[in-house]
Scaffold this motif. Structure first.
Motif, mmCIF file in Angstrom:
data_model
loop_
_atom_site.group_PDB
_atom_site.id
_atom_site.type_symbol
_atom_site.label_atom_id
_atom_site.label_comp_id
_atom_site.label_asym_id
_atom_site.label_seq_id
_atom_site.Cartn_x
_atom_site.Cartn_y
_atom_site.Cartn_z
ATOM 1 N N VAL A 89 0.971 -1.225 -0.122
ATOM 2 C CA VAL A 89 -0.063 0.005 -0.003
ATOM 3 C C VAL A 89 0.925 1.060 0.051
ATOM 4 O O VAL A 89 1.963 1.198 0.793
ATOM 5 N N VAL A 90 0.649 2.268 -0.735
ATOM 6 C CA VAL A 90 1.134 3.334 -0.965
ATOM 7 C C VAL A 90 0.215 4.618 -0.370
ATOM 8 O O VAL A 90 -0.673 5.023 -1.312
ATOM 9 N N SER A 91 0.640 5.297 0.639
ATOM 10 C CA SER A 91 -0.187 6.300 1.094
ATOM 11 C C SER A 91 0.575 7.629 0.549
ATOM 12 O O SER A 91 1.801 7.858 0.662
ATOM 13 N N LEU A 92 0.066 8.461 -0.398
ATOM 14 C CA LEU A 92 0.647 9.645 -0.799
ATOM 15 C C LEU A 92 -0.219 11.019 -0.899
ATOM 16 O O LEU A 92 -1.556 10.729 -1.021
ATOM 17 N N GLY A 93 0.353 12.110 -0.893
ATOM 18 C CA GLY A 93 -0.231 13.183 -0.990
ATOM 19 C C GLY A 93 0.755 14.425 -0.365
ATOM 20 O O GLY A 93 1.808 14.506 -0.623
ATOM 21 N N SER A 94 0.094 15.414 0.152
ATOM 22 C CA SER A 94 0.758 16.555 0.774
ATOM 23 C C SER A 94 1.114 16.484 2.063
ATOM 24 O O SER A 94 0.254 15.702 3.078
ATOM 25 N N ALA A 95 1.709 17.260 2.879
ATOM 26 C CA ALA A 95 2.155 17.283 4.089
ATOM 27 C C ALA A 95 2.473 18.702 4.411
ATOM 28 O O ALA A 95 3.110 19.550 3.571
ATOM 29 N N GLY A 96 2.659 19.253 5.696
ATOM 30 C CA GLY A 96 3.116 20.442 6.175
ATOM 31 C C GLY A 96 4.521 20.132 6.678
ATOM 32 O O GLY A 96 4.658 18.962 7.227
ATOM 33 N N SER A 97 5.376 21.381 6.849
ATOM 34 C CA SER A 97 6.672 21.151 7.356
ATOM 35 C C SER A 97 7.041 22.590 7.697
ATOM 36 O O SER A 97 6.959 23.450 6.939
ATOM 37 N N ARG A 98 7.677 22.843 8.709
ATOM 38 C CA ARG A 98 8.417 23.986 9.050
ATOM 39 C C ARG A 98 9.737 23.967 8.835
ATOM 40 O O ARG A 98 10.744 24.896 8.837
ATOM 41 N N GLY A 153 3.698 25.295 5.499
ATOM 42 C CA GLY A 153 4.396 25.298 6.674
ATOM 43 C C GLY A 153 5.260 26.464 6.893
ATOM 44 O O GLY A 153 5.693 26.686 8.197
ATOM 45 N N LYS A 154 6.131 26.832 6.059
ATOM 46 C CA LYS A 154 6.613 28.049 6.022
ATOM 47 C C LYS A 154 6.101 29.287 6.762
ATOM 48 O O LYS A 154 6.495 30.054 7.497
ATOM 49 N N ALA A 155 4.794 29.471 6.256
ATOM 50 C CA ALA A 155 4.026 30.696 6.711
ATOM 51 C C ALA A 155 2.519 30.151 7.489
ATOM 52 O O ALA A 155 2.163 28.829 7.093
ATOM 53 N N GLU A 156 2.143 31.031 7.973
ATOM 54 C CA GLU A 156 0.677 30.652 8.724
ATOM 55 C C GLU A 156 -0.234 30.435 7.589
ATOM 56 O O GLU A 156 -0.225 31.070 6.625
ATOM 57 N N VAL A 206 4.960 5.554 2.460
ATOM 58 C CA VAL A 206 4.361 6.817 2.720
ATOM 59 C C VAL A 206 5.207 7.896 1.797
ATOM 60 O O VAL A 206 6.401 8.202 2.432
ATOM 61 N N LEU A 207 4.601 8.527 0.665
ATOM 62 C CA LEU A 207 5.275 9.564 0.108
ATOM 63 C C LEU A 207 4.503 10.802 0.202
ATOM 64 O O LEU A 207 3.369 10.976 -0.151
ATOM 65 N N ARG A 208 5.223 11.922 0.758
ATOM 66 C CA ARG A 208 4.514 13.205 0.923
ATOM 67 C C ARG A 208 5.364 14.482 0.327
ATOM 68 O O ARG A 208 6.520 14.479 0.547
#
Length: 226
Positions: free
Chosen positions: A78-87, A187-190, A180-182
């Protein structure tokens, strides 16, 4: 954020899961939202859409895997993929998760460490052991909240999203490995509006597609060697 297909009469229910052959292996691609499924990914697979958040992901993926198991068609991966937030990670870059934790779980008043599910014999951080060569690695936190600004201070993981821990628990139930691919969308800004999240999804779509190609090469070369 979840659009139903016209053939689906039950509100919110995803269609039957479609397996993809990648690198000679059967793979189930899992995504949360149509906004993340852009033209480059569309050329490569049809994902199983769970909807957004850990509850939707857990319920829908468990049901999908149970249905596949009933037909003796469980995927090899199974491969979960999409976007994520990061600072801390590079915006629009794609990362493979090396571990995942569940930031919503907090039973500390009962004497359990934060992130530990009571009476479940699992650590707070679960490893994701498979590695795709040539893709950056990062730790991941799953939860039901959109993390923005100072909320990052409470989270040790390098990137945050809303589904992968739930996907992993479903996969563990059916003894199917998970990758998992993200892509980092924010994340850089509010965050103030949904447009702040979707602004870079077209770039992430292209980079996730290249990561899927790398995964195909790794599978062909024995990533899931028995």
């Amino acid at each position: 954020m979840h659009h139903n297909s016209s053939s689906d009469s039950r509100a919110g229910a995803p269609g039957a899961p479609k397996l993809t052959t990648l690198g000679g292996r059967s793979v189930l691609f899992v995504m949360a939202a149509e906004a993340e499924y852009g033209p480059h990914l569309r050329q490569r697979f049809t994902p199983f859409m769970t909807g957004v958040g850990p509850v939707e992901a857990a319920v829908e993926l468990s049901a999908a895997l149970a249905s596949l198991a009933h037909r003796e068609r469980l995927p090899e991966l199974v491969v979960s993929l999409g976007s994520a937030g990061s600072r801390v990670l590079e915006q629009t870059e794609v990362y493979q998760a090396t571990s995942v934790s569940y930031r919503d779980m907090d039973a500390t008043p009962l004497g359990f460490a934060k992130g530990i599910t009571p009476f479940l014999d699992l650590p707070a951080t679960l490893p994701l052991p498979l590695r795709i060569p040539g893709i950056y690695q990062a730790t991941l936190s799953t939860g039901a909240n959109i993390v923005s600004g100072a909320a990052y201070d409470e989270i040790a993981a390098e990137m945050v999203e809303m589904e992968s821990y739930a996907c992993l628990r479903a996969c563990m139930r059916f003894e199917v490995p998970l990758v998992v691919l993200r892509g980092i969308s924010d994340g850089k800004a509010e965050l103030h509006h949904v447009d702040d999240w979707t602004e870079y999804l077209h770039v992430i779509d292209e980079k996730l597609a290249l990561a899927v190609d790398r995964l195909g090469e790794a599978l062909a070369e024995g990533l899931l060697a028995r």
